[in-house]
Design a protein around this motif. Structure first.
Motif, PDB file in Angstrom:
ATOM      1  N   ARG A 109       3.439   4.790  16.886  1.00 57.47           N
ATOM      2  CA  ARG A 109       3.730   5.105  15.493  1.00 57.47           C
ATOM      3  C   ARG A 109       3.140   4.002  14.638  1.00 57.47           C
ATOM      4  NH1 ARG A 109       4.912   8.952  17.919  1.00 57.47           N
ATOM      5  NH2 ARG A 109       6.900  10.068  18.059  1.00 57.47           N
ATOM      6  N   SER A 110       2.886   4.314  13.355  1.00 58.07           N
ATOM      7  CA  SER A 110       2.427   3.273  12.441  1.00 58.07           C
ATOM      8  C   SER A 110       2.945   3.595  11.054  1.00 58.07           C
ATOM      9  CB  SER A 110       0.905   3.210  12.447  1.00 58.07           C
ATOM     10  OG  SER A 110       0.464   2.203  11.568  1.00 58.07           O
ATOM     11  N   TYR A 111       3.724   2.655  10.475  1.00 61.54           N
ATOM     12  CA  TYR A 111       4.412   2.910   9.208  1.00 61.54           C
ATOM     13  C   TYR A 111       3.854   2.102   8.042  1.00 61.54           C
ATOM     14  CZ  TYR A 111       7.735   5.208  12.293  1.00 61.54           C
ATOM     15  OH  TYR A 111       8.301   6.035  13.225  1.00 61.54           O
ATOM     16  N   GLY A 112       3.032   1.076   8.331  1.00 56.67           N
ATOM     17  CA  GLY A 112       2.404   0.342   7.227  1.00 56.67           C
ATOM     18  C   GLY A 112       3.289  -0.681   6.552  1.00 56.67           C
ATOM     19  N   GLN A 121       2.663   5.892  -1.758  1.00 59.78           N
ATOM     20  CA  GLN A 121       3.718   6.798  -1.297  1.00 59.78           C
ATOM     21  C   GLN A 121       5.004   6.712  -2.098  1.00 59.78           C
ATOM     22  OE1 GLN A 121       4.280   6.064   2.951  1.00 59.78           O
ATOM     23  NE2 GLN A 121       2.396   7.191   3.390  1.00 59.78           N
ATOM     24  N   ARG A 141       7.392   5.018  -1.360  1.00 58.50           N
ATOM     25  CA  ARG A 141       8.447   4.891  -0.346  1.00 58.50           C
ATOM     26  C   ARG A 141       7.885   4.113   0.850  1.00 58.50           C
ATOM     27  NH1 ARG A 141       9.934  10.623   2.165  1.00 58.50           N
ATOM     28  NH2 ARG A 141      10.566  11.025   0.021  1.00 58.50           N
ATOM     29  N   ASN A 142       8.730   3.900   1.861  1.00 61.29           N
ATOM     30  CA  ASN A 142       8.293   3.215   3.086  1.00 61.29           C
ATOM     31  C   ASN A 142       7.821   1.777   2.847  1.00 61.29           C
ATOM     32  OD1 ASN A 142       8.868   5.500   4.678  1.00 61.29           O
ATOM     33  ND2 ASN A 142       6.853   6.375   4.247  1.00 61.29           N
ATOM     34  N   ALA A 190      -3.659   1.846  14.296  1.00 51.73           N
ATOM     35  CA  ALA A 190      -4.836   2.363  15.016  1.00 51.73           C
ATOM     36  C   ALA A 190      -6.042   1.428  14.873  1.00 51.73           C
ATOM     37  CB  ALA A 190      -5.195   3.757  14.502  1.00 51.73           C
ATOM     38  N   MET A 207       0.842  -1.209   0.000  1.00 53.72           N
ATOM     39  CA  MET A 207       0.000   0.000   0.000  1.00 53.72           C
ATOM     40  C   MET A 207       0.875   1.257   0.000  1.00 53.72           C
ATOM     41  SD  MET A 207      -3.121   1.119   2.534  1.00 53.72           S
ATOM     42  CE  MET A 207      -3.923  -0.470   2.589  1.00 53.72           C
ATOM     43  N   ASN A 208       1.957   1.234   0.755  1.00 53.71           N
ATOM     44  CA  ASN A 208       2.892   2.366   0.708  1.00 53.71           C
ATOM     45  C   ASN A 208       3.570   2.470  -0.661  1.00 53.71           C
ATOM     46  OD1 ASN A 208       2.338   3.002   3.360  1.00 53.71           O
ATOM     47  ND2 ASN A 208       4.194   2.051   4.192  1.00 53.71           N
TER      48      ASN A 208
END
Lengths: 264, 264
Positions: A184-187, A97, A99-100, A159, A92-93
């Motif tokens: 924190r949440s980075y996926g 995005q 990235r990540n 979350a 999904m990132n």
């Protein structure tokens, strides 16, 4: 088995795959979804897995490959040498995005983790470990993790698990997130595991992960003294989806005991 | 006022501050906490703010400075030209992760945002905008944001607001996070604003932010068509802490109407 030679080979293969992923952004990416409409997959996930498989089958014909996209072997036991691969962890990132996301690879011999890799492709951050030899961030040896009290801990958690869900008692999760210093949440499970191993997160929790999400990361995390288990406190299974927690020593037990209550 | 000259000056100042922050990791960092024990501040936050102030006072003696660490002017109105600065946005990340923090700067003339900057220091990613001139990621013009349906949106939100809290109805937030495609949390409002401006997040929500957290980012976000308001739908105030939401056009209204219910 000359594990040093396998290690050099794997590093080079991962870097080459990372280069292929970076140049893939020059072309249009085709996005599909799996059973769950939010579980995305792209032609690049598939092409990169096939790239790994063609090379490993050619150069290590007796090894087996267990990959997220299903082009590898049908794995029903951990016998022999198995490369457990997620070509793009955090699709999904990757899509939203650019990235990540990370390439995640663990190489297991008779169920024992021998070599682990997480490559944050766009950040060009490479985490790797060989059993008993320590874990590295790029070329830097990562220090052994020290305990941290819960009220100073930063916890990686989505979350989603704070809302009612079918896996865990979300009221306990609310207690956790209001007790710890921050969340924190980075996926990307692989990136979050690499963050625990390098001390950037103190714990990471997910209610359901697949073997390829964690196979590389747990080898790296264990080399710095992190504790990785399912929610029963047992060694993570590598044949099916399971709940997962990795944390600094001490903090792992504290979170599991006080804040994780699985639903029946 | 020659805004192009101010722009060149500000960019150069921010890059120099970024370099100072990167080399600060060679020495021990002194960490204090503010009123809230989780609201961290370090000697580096203070030194970097003082560095900005000494330069701006020397080179633009008529301008005022409104900074997080309180070394600037006592700002009670937006009259004149004001530099609104957070020397390190995401201090907890700075301390715990040594990455994922940003320098945030907005330059306002009579309350109108003229120049905005967010610098992800460790990623070396520079976002900037000048009023009416578009926004840039490094040297690349960022495209105008298109609408995204809520079920395909990735929302930046801290898990803290999914648990009961004094600011918003957390049941509505639960609806939001189970409706959208996914959530992320990075621990730096400025970085999250830069992610909305560059399309990496579709929305970002926080129940309480200070002027220096958002002053740079809202100028950048507005140049690509993002909508930034408080929870009443009004222009964000720049003199006190307020709730904050920034999102793609359409999505902003949808989230605010259906998922945000402020407590009295």
């Amino acid at each position: 088995m000359n594990w040093q030679a396998v290690d050099r080979y794997a590093k080079s293969l991962i870097k080459e795959a990372g280069h292929k992923i970076r140049i893939s952004f020059f072309n249009k990416i085709h996005i599909d979804s799996k059973a769950d409409p939010n579980d995305l997959v792209t032609n690049i996930d598939r092409e990169i897995e096939q790239f790994f498989i063609s090379r490993i089958q050619r150069d290590f014909p007796t090894h087996k490959i267990f990959g997220e996209e299903g082009f590898g072997d049908n794995i029903v036991s951990l016998d022999g040498i198995i490369w457990i691969l997620d070509p793009i962890d955090g699709t999904m990132n990757f899509v939203h995005q650019k990235r990540n996301f990370a390439i995640s690879l663990g190489i297991y011999a008779e169920g024992v983790g021998m070599l682990g890799y997480i490559y944050d492709v766009m950040g060009d951050d490479f985490y790797h470990a060989a059993k008993g030899e320590g874990a590295y961030f790029n070329d830097e040896l990562l220090p052994e993790l020290e305990p941290t009290p819960i009220h100073e801990a930063i916890v990686g958690i989505n979350a989603r698990w704070v809302a009612p869900n079918r896996y865990v008692n979300n009221e306990k999760i609310m207690d956790l997130i209001t007790t710890c210093r921050g969340t924190r949440s980075y996926g990307s499970a692989a990136m979050e595991l690499s963050y625990v191993a390098s001390g950037r997160l103190d714990a990471y929790i997910s209610t359901r992960l697949s073997p390829w999400d964690i196979a590389g990361g747990i080898i790296i995390a264990q080399e710095v003294g992190a504790v990785a288990t399912n929610f029963n406190g047992d060694k993570p299974g590598l044949l099916s989806q399971e709940p997962f927690i990795v944390a600094r020593p001490g903090l792992h037990e504290q979170i599991l005991t006080n804040y994780i209550e699985m639903k029946k």
